[in-house]
Design an enzyme around this catalytic site. Structure first.
Site, PDB file in Angstrom:
ATOM      1  N   CYS A  70       0.815  -1.455   0.037  1.00  0.00           N
ATOM      2  CA  CYS A  70      -0.110   0.103   0.046  1.00  0.00           C
ATOM      3  C   CYS A  70       0.846   1.270  -0.153  1.00  0.00           C
ATOM      4  O   CYS A  70       1.849   1.423   0.909  1.00  0.00           O
ATOM      5  CB  CYS A  70      -0.954   0.127   1.195  1.00  0.00           C
ATOM      6  SG  CYS A  70      -1.903   1.539   1.620  1.00  0.00           S
ATOM      7  N   CYS A  73       0.548   3.575   3.390  1.00  0.00           N
ATOM      8  CA  CYS A  73       1.072   3.323   4.851  1.00  0.00           C
ATOM      9  C   CYS A  73       2.218   3.873   4.929  1.00  0.00           C
ATOM     10  O   CYS A  73       3.090   4.313   3.925  1.00  0.00           O
ATOM     11  CB  CYS A  73       1.294   1.783   4.855  1.00  0.00           C
ATOM     12  SG  CYS A  73      -0.270   0.738   4.927  1.00  0.00           S
ATOM     13  N   HIS A 116      -3.715   0.847   8.413  1.00  0.00           N
ATOM     14  CA  HIS A 116      -4.210   0.565   6.990  1.00  0.00           C
ATOM     15  C   HIS A 116      -5.533  -0.029   7.302  1.00  0.00           C
ATOM     16  O   HIS A 116      -6.627  -0.148   6.210  1.00  0.00           O
ATOM     17  CB  HIS A 116      -3.218  -0.620   6.421  1.00  0.00           C
ATOM     18  CG  HIS A 116      -4.020  -1.115   5.107  1.00  0.00           C
ATOM     19  ND1 HIS A 116      -3.577  -0.438   4.082  1.00  0.00           N
ATOM     20  CD2 HIS A 116      -4.457  -2.080   4.756  1.00  0.00           C
ATOM     21  CE1 HIS A 116      -4.091  -0.927   3.120  1.00  0.00           C
ATOM     22  NE2 HIS A 116      -4.606  -2.218   3.390  1.00  0.00           N
ATOM     23  N   ASN A 156     -14.084   8.954  -0.507  1.00  0.00           N
ATOM     24  CA  ASN A 156     -14.657   7.893  -1.367  1.00  0.00           C
ATOM     25  C   ASN A 156     -14.335   6.543  -0.606  1.00  0.00           C
ATOM     26  O   ASN A 156     -13.035   6.445  -0.088  1.00  0.00           O
ATOM     27  CB  ASN A 156     -14.110   7.665  -2.588  1.00  0.00           C
ATOM     28  CG  ASN A 156     -14.543   8.855  -3.591  1.00  0.00           C
ATOM     29  OD1 ASN A 156     -15.601   9.502  -3.399  1.00  0.00           O
ATOM     30  ND2 ASN A 156     -13.480   8.906  -4.599  1.00  0.00           N
ATOM     31  N   HIS A 169      -8.424   7.211   3.607  1.00  0.00           N
ATOM     32  CA  HIS A 169      -8.121   8.364   2.985  1.00  0.00           C
ATOM     33  C   HIS A 169      -9.120   8.955   1.992  1.00  0.00           C
ATOM     34  O   HIS A 169     -10.293   8.405   1.848  1.00  0.00           O
ATOM     35  CB  HIS A 169      -6.695   8.160   2.049  1.00  0.00           C
ATOM     36  CG  HIS A 169      -7.113   7.511   0.672  1.00  0.00           C
ATOM     37  ND1 HIS A 169      -7.415   6.208   0.510  1.00  0.00           N
ATOM     38  CD2 HIS A 169      -7.171   8.095  -0.669  1.00  0.00           C
ATOM     39  CE1 HIS A 169      -8.086   6.072  -0.762  1.00  0.00           C
ATOM     40  NE2 HIS A 169      -7.604   7.022  -1.436  1.00  0.00           N
ATOM     41  N   GLN A 171      -9.726  12.892  -0.536  1.00  0.00           N
ATOM     42  CA  GLN A 171      -8.884  13.710  -1.472  1.00  0.00           C
ATOM     43  C   GLN A 171      -9.400  15.187  -1.485  1.00  0.00           C
ATOM     44  O   GLN A 171     -10.336  15.247  -0.827  1.00  0.00           O
ATOM     45  CB  GLN A 171      -9.269  13.034  -2.979  1.00  0.00           C
ATOM     46  CG  GLN A 171      -8.731  11.674  -3.205  1.00  0.00           C
ATOM     47  CD  GLN A 171      -8.972  11.286  -4.540  1.00  0.00           C
ATOM     48  OE1 GLN A 171      -8.267  11.726  -5.350  1.00  0.00           O
ATOM     49  NE2 GLN A 171     -10.016  10.279  -4.749  1.00  0.00           N
TER      50      GLN A 171
END
Length: 353
Positions: A70, A73, A116, A156, A169, A171
């Site tokens: 990922c 992370c 995560h 999202n 996360h 944006q």
């Protein structure tokens, strides 16, 4: 909150937001990255009067990597990611595959936690407040860029939404124009103001919703409700009770109460479809007033706009999604399968313990 700005190996900006003032962030990005090259442009649709971002370079973006690869992370040993340090509270960085770039705006990624396997709903109130402060800081900074007219913070969540990275996360898109959705609201505000001799439409909507059966939860400074004409099966709007145009306008009382109210709302969303069901996929979208000129919306200023968050899911029942088919995609006429009053009742029933 402590803010530390640095640069990644390819020149992109990365900003750590820390809960402790004595945290030191001096890790260097050790990846052999070339400078980021983007091909983003904005094209105007003269028939619809809106804009489309063309970003063909995004075809090569990271797509559903395994958890141990990922990029959101923290870096560990020789496993290097987008975050050079071995831990973080919250972090924001320029998107490596932006939809908007240069004169066409800017796109950033906001990582809510280094865990995560967590989600926003798993954050503590202190962590959620830190994210709110990061959203506010980025809104302020991006609003000063000459190419930016509107700042949009959003999350999202879930593969059903189209999320390609499982790490918690969101944006931030900084648009070089006023978005069509915001323009529609501003036109409605202008028309209502003229028709009523100066009444604010957002205030009128909030007053009506506070008196109706669709309120989901209410605090001293915030209220969440399912709107009268909800577009989505489960859709909630979260408003501060004191109208402000953007995140910068929130006072300390509203900022302090926000984490408790928002976390409760998210936890209720995860209970809608019953215990044992997968996490509810959702979109959480902050609506803020544009920072550009508003001359086309006669008689309306930034202060007439009301900051609010829209939270909605595309899942309409366990195992079934609400698809945007002919009427929605072709004509922008939504058909909702669930009465807003029933959705509000369900969200009141599933109050988290």
């Amino acid at each position: 909150m402590k803010k530390t700005s640095t640069r990644l190996a390819d020149g992109r900006e990365l900003i750590y937001y820390d809960l402790r003032d004595d945290t030191v962030r001096d890790a260097v990005d050790r990846r052999p990255l070339d400078r980021t090259v983007t091909a983003s442009e904005v094209r105007r649709d003269v028939l619809l009067g809106d804009s489309v971002a063309i970003a063909s370079h995004r075809q090569g973006r990271t797509y559903h990597p395994p958890a141990d690869e990922c990029p959101l992370c923290p870096s560990q040993g020789e496993r290097l990611s987008e975050i050079p340090d071995s831990s973080y509270d919250a972090v924001v960085f320029e998107n490596r595959f932006p939809s908007l770039a240069g004169d066409s705006g800017r796109c950033e990624v906001v990582c809510f936690t280094s865990d995560h396997n967590a989600s926003f709903a798993d954050l503590t109130e202190e962590q959620a407040r830190l994210v709110l402060d990061a959203w506010t800081d980025r809104t302020s900074e991006l609003s000063h860029l000459p190419s930016v007219e509107q700042v949009f913070c959003f999350e999202n969540r879930g593969a059903e939404i189209g999320v390609t990275l499982g790490h918690p996360h969101g944006q931030i898109y900084a648009y070089p124009f006023t978005t069509p959705r915001t323009a529609l609201m501003l036109r409605s505000v202008a028309a209502h103001k003229e028709a009523t001799g100066g009444e604010n439409l957002f205030d009128a909507v909030l007053e009506r919703e506070l008196a109706d059966e669709r309120v989901v939860l209410e605090g001293e400074h915030w209220v969440a409700f399912v709107p009268y004409a909800a577009h989505w099966p489960y859709e909630v709007h979260l408003y501060p009770k004191r109208r402000v145009p953007d995140l910068l306008g929130l006072d300390e009382d509203a900022r302090s109460e926000f984490p408790k109210v928002y976390l409760e709302l998210l936890r209720r969303f995860d209970r809608i479809f019953g215990e044992g069901e997968p996490q509810t996929p959702y979109i959480a979208a902050w609506h803020q007033a544009p920072f550009g000129a508003l001359e086309e919306f006669e008689g309306v200023s930034r202060d007439d706009f009301a900051l609010h968050l829209e939270l909605f899911t595309i899942r309409r029942t366990p195992g079934k999604l609400k698809f945007l088919a002919g009427s929605e995609s072709g004509m922008n006429v939504f058909i909702n399968d669930i009465r807003p009053e029933a959705a509000a009742e369900r969200l009141r029933e599933v109050a988290s313990s």
